[in-house]
Design a protein around this motif. Sequence first.
Motif, mmCIF file in Angstrom:
data_model
loop_
_atom_site.group_PDB
_atom_site.id
_atom_site.type_symbol
_atom_site.label_atom_id
_atom_site.label_comp_id
_atom_site.label_asym_id
_atom_site.label_seq_id
_atom_site.Cartn_x
_atom_site.Cartn_y
_atom_site.Cartn_z
ATOM 1 N N ASP A 113 14.819 8.676 34.101
ATOM 2 C CA ASP A 113 14.901 9.303 32.780
ATOM 3 C C ASP A 113 14.271 10.701 32.742
ATOM 4 O O ASP A 113 14.480 11.447 31.791
ATOM 5 C CB ASP A 113 14.200 8.429 31.737
ATOM 6 N N SER A 114 13.501 11.022 33.749
ATOM 7 C CA SER A 114 12.768 12.290 33.749
ATOM 8 C C SER A 114 13.689 13.477 34.033
ATOM 9 O O SER A 114 14.547 13.424 34.921
ATOM 10 C CB SER A 114 11.659 12.251 34.799
ATOM 11 N N SER A 115 13.472 14.537 33.287
ATOM 12 C CA SER A 115 14.219 15.779 33.533
ATOM 13 C C SER A 115 13.613 16.582 34.667
ATOM 14 O O SER A 115 14.312 17.345 35.335
ATOM 15 C CB SER A 115 14.248 16.637 32.259
ATOM 16 N N ASN A 116 12.302 16.432 34.850
ATOM 17 C CA ASN A 116 11.615 17.223 35.878
ATOM 18 C C ASN A 116 10.375 16.476 36.369
ATOM 19 O O ASN A 116 9.259 16.801 35.993
ATOM 20 C CB ASN A 116 11.239 18.614 35.352
ATOM 21 N N PRO A 117 10.567 15.464 37.224
ATOM 22 C CA PRO A 117 9.441 14.659 37.702
ATOM 23 C C PRO A 117 8.587 15.394 38.728
ATOM 24 O O PRO A 117 9.114 16.035 39.641
ATOM 25 C CB PRO A 117 10.119 13.440 38.330
ATOM 26 N N TYR A 118 7.291 15.318 38.537
ATOM 27 C CA TYR A 118 6.354 15.861 39.517
ATOM 28 C C TYR A 118 5.736 14.663 40.252
ATOM 29 O O TYR A 118 5.022 13.857 39.660
ATOM 30 C CB TYR A 118 5.254 16.683 38.833
ATOM 31 N N ASP A 143 5.108 21.784 33.056
ATOM 32 C CA ASP A 143 6.545 21.797 32.821
ATOM 33 C C ASP A 143 7.203 20.463 33.153
ATOM 34 O O ASP A 143 8.430 20.352 33.118
ATOM 35 C CB ASP A 143 7.202 22.898 33.659
ATOM 36 N N SER A 144 6.404 19.471 33.482
ATOM 37 C CA SER A 144 6.940 18.171 33.878
ATOM 38 C C SER A 144 6.803 17.162 32.744
ATOM 39 O O SER A 144 5.833 17.199 31.986
ATOM 40 C CB SER A 144 6.199 17.660 35.118
ATOM 41 N N ASP A 145 7.765 16.248 32.650
ATOM 42 C CA ASP A 145 7.657 15.191 31.641
ATOM 43 C C ASP A 145 7.219 13.859 32.233
ATOM 44 O O ASP A 145 6.970 12.897 31.514
ATOM 45 C CB ASP A 145 8.981 15.020 30.888
ATOM 46 N N PHE A 146 7.105 13.801 33.580
ATOM 47 C CA PHE A 146 6.689 12.546 34.220
ATOM 48 C C PHE A 146 5.935 12.875 35.497
ATOM 49 O O PHE A 146 6.442 13.568 36.383
ATOM 50 C CB PHE A 146 7.901 11.678 34.542
ATOM 51 N N PHE A 147 4.707 12.399 35.577
ATOM 52 C CA PHE A 147 3.873 12.583 36.769
ATOM 53 C C PHE A 147 3.693 11.236 37.442
ATOM 54 O O PHE A 147 3.231 10.271 36.823
ATOM 55 C CB PHE A 147 2.507 13.166 36.397
ATOM 56 N N LEU A 148 4.041 11.176 38.731
ATOM 57 C CA LEU A 148 3.896 9.954 39.514
ATOM 58 C C LEU A 148 3.002 10.253 40.700
ATOM 59 O O LEU A 148 3.344 11.072 41.567
ATOM 60 C CB LEU A 148 5.270 9.464 39.987
ATOM 61 N N GLY A 149 1.836 9.618 40.732
ATOM 62 C CA GLY A 149 0.867 9.878 41.786
ATOM 63 C C GLY A 149 0.604 8.663 42.647
ATOM 64 O O GLY A 149 0.297 7.584 42.135
ATOM 65 N N PHE A 150 0.725 8.821 43.947
ATOM 66 C CA PHE A 150 0.360 7.784 44.918
ATOM 67 C C PHE A 150 -0.919 8.239 45.619
ATOM 68 O O PHE A 150 -0.934 9.298 46.259
ATOM 69 C CB PHE A 150 1.452 7.602 45.973
ATOM 70 N N GLY A 151 -1.999 7.477 45.523
ATOM 71 C CA GLY A 151 -3.238 7.877 46.189
ATOM 72 C C GLY A 151 -3.721 9.241 45.732
ATOM 73 O O GLY A 151 -4.383 9.961 46.481
ATOM 74 N N GLY A 160 3.231 21.956 51.455
ATOM 75 C CA GLY A 160 4.057 22.994 50.855
ATOM 76 C C GLY A 160 4.505 22.665 49.447
ATOM 77 O O GLY A 160 5.517 23.188 48.962
ATOM 78 N N GLY A 161 3.755 21.810 48.756
ATOM 79 C CA GLY A 161 4.163 21.359 47.433
ATOM 80 C C GLY A 161 3.948 22.383 46.333
ATOM 81 O O GLY A 161 3.270 23.398 46.507
ATOM 82 N N THR A 162 4.518 22.092 45.178
ATOM 83 C CA THR A 162 4.362 22.921 43.993
ATOM 84 C C THR A 162 2.928 22.798 43.477
ATOM 85 O O THR A 162 2.362 21.710 43.462
ATOM 86 C CB THR A 162 5.335 22.446 42.896
ATOM 87 N N ARG A 163 2.358 23.906 43.032
ATOM 88 C CA ARG A 163 0.983 23.866 42.528
ATOM 89 C C ARG A 163 0.875 22.966 41.293
ATOM 90 O O ARG A 163 1.815 22.826 40.519
ATOM 91 C CB ARG A 163 0.498 25.268 42.164
ATOM 92 N N PHE A 164 -0.336 22.432 41.101
ATOM 93 C CA PHE A 164 -0.562 21.503 39.982
ATOM 94 C C PHE A 164 -0.370 22.159 38.620
ATOM 95 O O PHE A 164 -0.105 21.469 37.634
ATOM 96 C CB PHE A 164 -1.965 20.902 40.067
ATOM 97 N N SER A 165 -0.514 23.468 38.511
ATOM 98 C CA SER A 165 -0.328 24.113 37.209
ATOM 99 C C SER A 165 1.086 23.919 36.678
ATOM 100 O O SER A 165 1.325 23.970 35.473
ATOM 101 C CB SER A 165 -0.643 25.609 37.321
ATOM 102 N N GLN A 173 13.711 22.667 40.529
ATOM 103 C CA GLN A 173 13.638 22.912 39.090
ATOM 104 C C GLN A 173 12.179 22.998 38.643
ATOM 105 O O GLN A 173 11.273 22.509 39.320
ATOM 106 C CB GLN A 173 14.351 21.798 38.320
ATOM 107 N N ALA A 174 11.959 23.598 37.490
ATOM 108 C CA ALA A 174 10.608 23.741 36.944
ATOM 109 C C ALA A 174 9.951 22.372 36.792
ATOM 110 O O ALA A 174 10.585 21.406 36.364
ATOM 111 C CB ALA A 174 10.657 24.446 35.594
ATOM 112 N N GLY A 175 8.664 22.306 37.162
ATOM 113 C CA GLY A 175 7.886 21.089 36.958
ATOM 114 C C GLY A 175 8.099 20.007 37.973
ATOM 115 O O GLY A 175 7.604 18.891 37.797
ATOM 116 N N THR A 176 8.801 20.286 39.071
ATOM 117 C CA THR A 176 9.074 19.254 40.069
ATOM 118 C C THR A 176 8.298 19.496 41.349
ATOM 119 O O THR A 176 7.820 20.599 41.612
ATOM 120 C CB THR A 176 10.576 19.200 40.412
#
Length: 865
Positions: A391-396, A218-226, A209-214, A428-431
Amino acid sequence: MQRRDFIKLSAAAGAVGCISACGKKSDSTQALAPAPVALSEEKLNWTACLVNCGSNCPLKVYSRDGIATRVETDWSETDEYGNHQVRACLRGRSLRQRNYAPDRIKQPLKRVAGTKRGDGQWEEISWEQAFNEIGGKVAQLKQDFGPTSIYHHYVSGAYYSFASGNCIRRALVNAGAKEHKGYMSYYSNYSWAALNVAGPATFATGGTGGTRFSHVEDSDFFLGFGFNPFEIRMSGAGEQHDFHEAIQRRRAAGKKFAAVLIDPRYTDSALGKEDKWLPIRPGTDAAMAAAVAYEMMKGGKDSWVENNSRAFLDKHTVGYDAASIMAAITANPALVPAGMSATEMVKNNYHDYILGLGEFAADGARTPQWAEKICGIPAAEISKVAQQLMDSSNPYISIGAGPNRHANGEQNMRSMYMLSILAGKLGQAGTNTGELPTNFRHRSTGLGDGNPITTKVCFFDWLEAVERGDQMSFRSHAVKGLGDDIDATLPTKVKAVFCSGGNGLINQHADINKTRKVLERVGQTPEGHGPELIVVTDCWMTSSAKMADYVLPDSSWLESNDIADDSYASGETGYQTYMSTSLKPFFGATLSMYEIGLGIVKASGGDVEGYTEGRANAQEWLDHLYESTRTNAANAPLNLPKTYTEAQKIGFFRSFAPDRGPIAMDGLVNKGQAINTPTGKIEIFSFDWAKQKTMRTAFVADDRDSATAVDHIDPTPKYVKTWEGYESDGTKQGDGERDAFPLQVVGYHTKGRAHSSYHNVKWLRDAVEDAVWVHPIDAKEYGIENEKEIIMESARGKIQLRARVTPRVAPGCVAIGEGAWYDAAGVGEVDKGGCSNTLTKYHPGAVGRGNTQHTIRVKLTNVAG
């Protein structure tokens, strides 16, 4: 040109050459030449690649005289993002080679009487004989043991809307006497079993049910596991395209952005798109997540959480600390299950676990220094990731499905979800929550099976249902549909197993040597119980087909009229393909699954009307399904024509999402809408799992004296030591595993297959190497040479593959692509096909009973000579 015409032409040319070379000298100066063969007109039809990658890419099939001559992908004139081509990857483009592969099944096959399953001894039989014998056996088993004695296994090799495995399931429902309608099915799947229970426990979603990648734009920090869509979602309409476009736009606009990818492998999803790759030891993601959480929570009232996200936690979550759990229990005392006290629940809170307080004081805090020793990522790097998150305002945050297939996969997922919760920015946007993203879709109406039997076993427990199904209950195996008595058991062992368009009987299931032993048994034997009947329907002689009693040849996608939608991972592009064919049935003998299912029902004396619903043929079904699809309001943007036949002439319909879809947790956070957890909030402490803990018995593995920590349900997200993990699980057997098998394995989806589909296409085997990735440090220590054949051995089996020495895998780990076709002479023999499941273990997860096939320890040796 057909093969026979080519042979005739070649023979004619050879004869002319012989006459010219050997004949007497002629006065004629005009050379003899063969008469030209007139080529028939080339026809164009649309089909789709229907494997389980999540995209169902459209393809154009060109043919002459019923034989495919070439396959092309979508090449519409416009190709700008938002109206871009849905280009198939290398797999879809090799469909012609796959269609005419040497192992294509040409006739119905029956195992030769007196031979063992898997020995490869077959006799060709007629369809009539196949239907009569299979239909008669199913009817007899239902009469003797009831419909739950018939089981259809999980399959994902052909995502049709109509002529899919559901036709065979539908046949099993209607075969035999009407009073015995139905069959036993399964729940969950090999891909997402842990996240499918972790998501509901935390966010009341299915884990997808996550937010779409598009929204990453709007995100300033992307953290990906696997996170690895560039290898597993390769379609031109896949999620990787949306992600790439989003980060390009973000960076082109000069906005703050950083991407950190955490994975044991340096994947194609990194390759310059990341700002940092952190190689992690397999199965230790929860330890790193706990250490990041510690950095956010340390400092008491001066902590980052207290000063930034505490208000979010208090309003929208339950379980961060003891007070929030107690408040929920006070408001609703029914949250405390029988067999568990409120005090026990309150003490088991996340705050105390991370900081090493209360019940967890003896364990100490989950610091970056603690985590470094487990996950292999330097403490300084863990602290840096934590700082970037704070520090991120909107981490994805995005968590791939790989971590969920480990022994501690359920806790892995929940522990990583905690980072998005602690950040306090959800809604929030981008999360994103960390869950897999939703997708924009144009769904087609599919053929249902109408199964009245609600009893289901977990897909991973199906082999146990064959061996000892009459001992399986909700308490022991989480069997569903047995009523309120959690100790009620299945009425019978499984007697017949069907697999239709899949390779999960042996190739994709765990512990192949153990599985093969069970499948070799026919009925009750001194060694134990096995299936009395195994039927596989497929186009190719897969590893699973080799273990069957009957193999029934299906029509391929290139030979079918059907409907294909965009599947489950096509991102922002929705589409449908209306499949048509000009190809001849392969060797004139193949049938569609609908025809096969109908033949079984008729021969069994079953309910033909229940199967057909009064429709005379497949065309009437397709017209019916098309009308339902066309009149679905969600498909209006496709502007589908009035009839299925008209849609087939056009072939392909697409539209781009009108918006980027919802932001995860928007309803809860911004609209005050309760979610469907017991408390209506995000549950850090899962009250559902607390209840499950009191109702279920823990699994005890054959190689352990008792259940270990990973086998017990825990309502609070934690790092848990596991069997064959980086650390010993604290048992004497666990200590021995680390010594005997010093290397961890990371399994991955190779670009040359979709799971096991396409493995038999030589083009792809040449294009994408099957090899064991070995880090140079480990290669030196164990004497492994690049490109040399090696044996990879676990406690359960051996495989033979080429070594690829590369720094793109973490030291102490070896990497292997899953899905290669098992190829061994017998139980315990070396698998020269290189199937990873020869190495894996049957050891189900604590909550969902799902597969844990990414947890493996091995040793490497060189092949002699």
